[in-house]
Design an enzyme around this catalytic site. Structure first.
Site, short mmCIF file in Angstrom:
data_model
loop_
_atom_site.label_atom_id
_atom_site.label_comp_id
_atom_site.label_asym_id
_atom_site.label_seq_id
_atom_site.Cartn_x
_atom_site.Cartn_y
_atom_site.Cartn_z
N ARG A 55 -3.47 3.35 6.79
CA ARG A 55 -4.69 3.21 7.44
C ARG A 55 -5.46 4.49 7.32
O ARG A 55 -6.85 4.28 7.65
CB ARG A 55 -4.30 2.66 8.94
N HIS A 97 2.94 4.45 -0.32
CA HIS A 97 2.60 5.67 -0.33
C HIS A 97 3.93 6.75 -0.15
O HIS A 97 5.09 6.06 -0.19
CB HIS A 97 1.60 6.41 0.76
N ALA A 136 0.83 -1.15 0.08
CA ALA A 136 -0.02 -0.03 -0.10
C ALA A 136 0.91 1.30 0.05
O ALA A 136 0.72 2.29 0.81
CB ALA A 136 -0.82 0.01 1.28
N GLY A 154 11.19 4.11 8.64
CA GLY A 154 10.57 5.37 8.99
C GLY A 154 10.48 5.57 10.71
O GLY A 154 10.19 4.62 11.35
N HIS A 172 6.85 5.78 2.37
CA HIS A 172 7.57 4.51 1.92
C HIS A 172 8.88 5.22 0.91
O HIS A 172 9.72 4.76 0.88
CB HIS A 172 6.83 3.25 1.28
P1 AMP Z 1 4.40 -0.37 6.85
O1 AMP Z 1 4.53 -0.61 5.32
O2 AMP Z 1 3.44 0.41 7.23
O3 AMP Z 1 5.07 -1.46 7.46
O4 AMP Z 1 5.78 0.60 6.90
C1 AMP Z 1 6.96 0.31 6.08
C2 AMP Z 1 8.05 1.14 6.47
O5 AMP Z 1 7.54 2.61 6.27
C3 AMP Z 1 8.33 1.45 7.83
O6 AMP Z 1 9.78 1.55 8.20
C4 AMP Z 1 7.40 2.78 8.49
O7 AMP Z 1 7.93 3.28 9.47
C5 AMP Z 1 7.68 3.51 7.10
N1 AMP Z 1 6.76 4.53 7.09
C6 AMP Z 1 5.19 4.46 6.85
N2 AMP Z 1 4.60 5.55 7.08
C7 AMP Z 1 5.71 6.40 7.00
C8 AMP Z 1 5.74 8.10 6.98
N3 AMP Z 1 4.51 8.67 6.80
N4 AMP Z 1 6.88 8.40 6.72
C9 AMP Z 1 8.04 7.94 6.92
N5 AMP Z 1 8.17 6.83 7.01
C10 AMP Z 1 7.05 6.02 6.88
#
Ligand code: AMP
Length: 301
Positions: free
Chosen positions: A205, A38, A36, A165, A41
């Site tokens: 989300r 954005h 997903a 992140g 990422h």
């Molecule tokens: P996820 O797909 O939610 O598991 O996130 C994958 C990576 O992207 C993790 O290291 C998150 O901390 C990072 N991440 C998600 N949202 C953001 C954001 N708004 N800003 C920076 N990094 C992000």
């Protein structure tokens, strides 16, 4: 920018891809995600490209970090647009394995029979002390699921650097601790939170909220700003700063899981801010806007 991003579905394909990239003299960066994709990422990919010529992103909704009551099945799966966005950001390849490929058939059969977070079957990486409180207290197996899948990714990709992140601040701390404790020879880079113009931290989300819920969700980022203003103005009482942030969240009808000011490295709660530099103290919070659970955080200075 990469012309044709590679979609790799097996560990073998990733190993071959990375071996030839390494042989050609490239450093490799890894960006683990659950898809997903954005701009948050994408910012990690761009940061990884500052350190490594070749960036591999993973897209894997990891069952072992979800509890049976969480949204594993409902988690958005959008691989086509993920590939486009990863290509746009400059990733050379996306590793998107099936659960069977990642964990093996026997583990998958075990998960189906015993529930997603049953870990008694396979060897796994147990998260350290940074995982104890906050998200870890609310979600008992979550961080061991994260450390397990990230150590597998580290062993499959063998990256020089990996970017995570600050959005998931405790996860970053847990992974830093794992890399130090287990001697992974990988540089971990924490990347700043990417926000919408209105301050809302970008998250997959957020799509579950309508505009009035988003307006209420803005209380998270505004309460973090209020905390920073209070700290800048000389306030050093944790109770007062946390109390003011909680008031803002509650005024917007958010249901608070936790709001705390913690040591930026260990994630232990701070009882006082006297003599503490703003960058060493982190305000972290989790709250629900109706059914949508959101997390946010910021340094105090
Ligand atoms: P996820 O797909 O939610 O598991 O996130 C994958 C990576 O992207 C993790 O290291 C998150 O901390 C990072 N991440 C998600 N949202 C953001 C954001 N708004 N800003 C920076 N990094 C992000």
């Amino acid at each position: 920018m990469t012309d044709h991003i590679r979609l790799l579905k097996t560990k073998k394909d990733v190993r071959e891809f990375c071996a030839s990239a390494r042989k050609a003299g490239n450093k490799i960066g890894l960006v683990p995600t659950m898809g997903a994709i954005h701009s948050g990422h994408q910012s990690l990919v761009k940061r990884a490209l500052e350190e490594a010529e070749i960036v591999v992103a993973s897209v894997f909704v990891n069952p072992t970090q979800f509890s049976p009551t969480e949204d594993f099945d409902a988690y958005p799966r959008t691989i086509e647009s993920d590939l486009m966005k990863m290509q746009e950001a400059g990733a050379a390849a996306v590793f998107a394995p099936s659960v069977e490929e990642m964990y093996g058939e026997a583990m998958v059969a075990h998960i189906c029979k015993n529930g997603l977070s049953s870990f008694d079957f396979a060897s796994h990486a147990v998260a350290g002390s940074a995982a104890k409180l906050w998200e870890g207290a609310n979600r008992p197996h979550h961080f061991s699921g994260v450390t397990t899948v990230v150590s597998k990714l580290f062993n499959i990709v063998e990256p020089d650097v990996a970017c995570f992140g600050e959005k998931d601040y405790q996860q970053l701390a847990v992974l830093r601790q794992m890399v130090a404790d287990m001697d992974f020879n990988i540089k971990i880079i924490g990347c700043p939170i990417i926000r919408e113009q209105n301050g809302l931290a970008i998250s997959s989300r957020n799509r579950y909220m309508d505009s009035s819920q988003i307006n209420r969700a803005l209380a998270l980022s505004s309460s973090l700003r209020l905390a920073q203003e209070m700290f800048d103005a000389g306030e050093r009482s944790v109770d007062k700063i946390v109390g003011a942030a909680k008031e803002q969240l509650e005024a917007n009808n958010l249901v608070i899981d936790y709001v705390a000011i913690v040591d930026a490295m260990t994630l232990e709660p701070l009882s006082s801010l006297g003599g503490v530099a703003g960058k060493d103290a982190r305000m972290i919070m989790a709250a629900k806007v109706d059914k949508v659970r959101l997390i946010d955080n910021a340094a105090l200075g």
